[in-house]
Design a protein around this motif. Structure first.
Motif, PDB file in Angstrom:
ATOM      1  N   ASP A   1      -1.514   9.116 -10.745  1.00 36.23           N
ATOM      2  CA  ASP A   1      -1.092   8.379  -9.562  1.00 36.23           C
ATOM      3  C   ASP A   1      -0.058   7.268  -9.764  1.00 36.23           C
TER       4      ASP A   1
ATOM      5  N   HIS B   1       3.013   7.588  -8.475  1.00 34.73           N
ATOM      6  CA  HIS B   1       3.765   7.381  -7.134  1.00 34.73           C
ATOM      7  C   HIS B   1       5.192   6.889  -7.255  1.00 34.73           C
TER       8      HIS B   1
ATOM      9  N   ASP C   1      -0.106  12.924  -8.084  1.00 38.84           N
ATOM     10  CA  ASP C   1       0.603  11.863  -7.430  1.00 38.84           C
ATOM     11  C   ASP C   1       1.560  11.323  -8.614  1.00 38.84           C
TER      12      ASP C   1
ATOM     13  N   HIS D   1       0.140  13.747  -2.653  1.00 38.91           N
ATOM     14  CA  HIS D   1       1.367  13.405  -2.216  1.00 38.91           C
ATOM     15  C   HIS D   1       2.557  14.057  -2.643  1.00 38.91           C
TER      16      HIS D   1
ATOM     17  N   HIS E   1      -6.306  10.441  -7.990  1.00 38.03           N
ATOM     18  CA  HIS E   1      -6.365  10.158  -6.497  1.00 38.03           C
ATOM     19  C   HIS E   1      -7.082   8.979  -6.207  1.00 38.03           C
TER      20      HIS E   1
ATOM     21  N   HIS F   1      -7.394   4.914  -7.132  1.00 40.30           N
ATOM     22  CA  HIS F   1      -6.387   4.208  -7.743  1.00 40.30           C
ATOM     23  C   HIS F   1      -7.019   3.145  -8.558  1.00 40.30           C
TER      24      HIS F   1
HETATM   25 MN   LIG Z   1      -2.484   8.614  -5.166  1.00 38.06          MN
END
Ligand SMILES: [Mn+2]
Length: 412
Positions: A3, A5, A42, A78, A193, A195
């Motif tokens: 994650d 991102h 992600d 994402h 997923h 966080h």
């Molecule tokens: Mn995420």
């Protein structure tokens, strides 16, 4: 790690931090000479982030590649692309990362997953990507488990999604699947997923680990950071079994939080408190988060004016001022929802409902006329920037048209 991102941050100063933490995490992996890196989804905020983000990611993964460290990845929710149209696929194509999911559909409608064997350690790695439409469950239900679960050796499973048995207070809703849907008998489950860092042990799932985001992938993550949530990744030591799972914190930035309770107060008194509270902090090089919530006794929520506070804090060097008034309402005036058969009808009804609550001297802003005016204004303000039009041309153009609809002069 998971994650990450990359590409989430839109503000330049936060983009820098987003990149710094990612670099720090990978530098740490290089200097510790880890055998391999797992990224269960992600990695990017969208499947095709802007070129700046791609360029940065390629440069960093090149270094990891040159250090001889394989990176095993599944898509998250994402950066998922059903047709392999993600920057992840580019990175995989040039060999900087390895996509883990090796799935075959069988004639009896089951799905077989194959292992990738890590050359250096012999670890057997398999996984399933996160999917955008909550189809994950279906895949897991169709999984041909028998041989897969019985496979010997040190096995790792990468997945992206929430597990109901591990639910925390992270505030992320959505579909959490039962732990029992994950294939059993793996030595380590690398999760993405969720966080927040979370490491739990279950009888048939010895280590299920979410490292959590490295910095932020939602605005709420920044708020958690401000309240002391640590971010980082995990280092796992193993031979034929996992020996240790260690969370490695990576610092990001300093924060200030100002929370104001507006319940049963007037906007003036809230404004005053905001002004005073903002004077008590040193915002230089910090992320400032301002939250105003509660129900005003009178006036509009727009009367709580944060622009002056925002300007002052910015001029004193804050990196960004994040203001949330989502949970601010007013007894006297509240935006009312309205229904309709199509977009146009919904817009008309929303304006009708809300304009009906207003008391003004300007009659042209009320009734049918007001609704018409509001709709014209909305249409104008919704105009996109034209191809090749610069921002400093676009803004005056839209402002000019909006003012002329209102019958006002543009004196800017
Ligand atoms: Mn995420």
């Amino acid at each position: 790690m998971s994650d990450i991102h990359l590409g989430f941050q839109k503000h330049e100063s936060l983009q820098k931090i987003e990149q710094q933490v990612f670099e720090k995490a990978l530098d740490e992996c290089i200097s510790r000479q880890v055998d391999f890196i797992l990224i269960p989804g992600d990695l990017f905020h969208v499947n095709i982030p802007e070129m700046r983000v791609q360029k940065f990611a390629f440069a960093k993964f090149r270094q990891v590649y040159d250090a001889g460290i394989p990176v095993y990845v599944v898509y998250g929710s994402h950066d998922f692309s059903p047709v392999s149209n993600s920057v992840i696929d580019l990175l995989a194509e040039v060999g900087y990362i390895i996509k883990v999911t090796r799935a075959t559909s069988n004639e009896d409608d089951t799905i077989t997953l194959d292992f990738i064997i890590d050359e250096k350690t012999g670890a057997k790695i398999a996984g399933l990507s996160g999917l955008k439409v909550g189809k994950d469950r279906e895949w897991y239900e169709k999984l041909d488990r028998s041989g897969f679960e019985a496979e010997s050796g040190f096995k790792i499973f990468l997945f992206h999604g929430g597990i109901a048995d591990m639910k925390t207070d992270s505030g992320m809703d959505g579909d959490h699947m039962p732990l029992s849907l994950l294939p059993k008998g793996f030595s380590y489950y690398a999760g993405g997923h969720m966080h927040k860092f979370n490491h739990q042990k279950f009888s048939e799932y010895p280590h299920v680990v979410y490292p959590g985001t490295l910095f932020a992938g939602y605005h709420a993550d920044l708020e958690e950071n401000a309240k002391g949530q640590q971010r980082g990744f995990v280092i796992v030591e193993f031979e034929d079994m996992v020996k240790s799972v260690e969370f490695i914190p990576i610092g990001n930035v300093q924060y200030e939080v100002i929370e104001v309770d507006a319940n049963n107060r007037k906007a003036d008194s809230v404004n005053l408190e905001l002004e005073q509270r903002s004077k008590e902090i040193d915002p230089a090089d910090k992320v400032v988060i301002i939250k105003v919530q509660g129900e005003l006794t009178s006036g509009k929520t727009a009367d709580v004016d944060v622009s002056a506070v925002r300007e002052r804090l910015s001029s004193l060097g804050s990196l960004i001022v994040n203001i949330s008034k989502n949970r601010l309402t007013s007894k006297e005036y509240a935006i009312t929802e309205a229904k309709g058969n199509d977009k146009d009808e919904i817009e008309t009804n929303v304006f009708k409902e809300n304009i009906g609550q207003l008391r003004f001297d300007h009659k042209e802003l009320l009734g049918e006329k007001g609704v018409e005016l509001a709709k014209r204004l909305l249409r104008e303000l919704g105009q996109p920037q034209l191809v090749n039009e610069k921002k400093n041309e676009y803004i005056p153009r839209v402002r000019g048209s909006a003012l002329s609809i209102l019958g006002l002069e543009d004196d800017s």
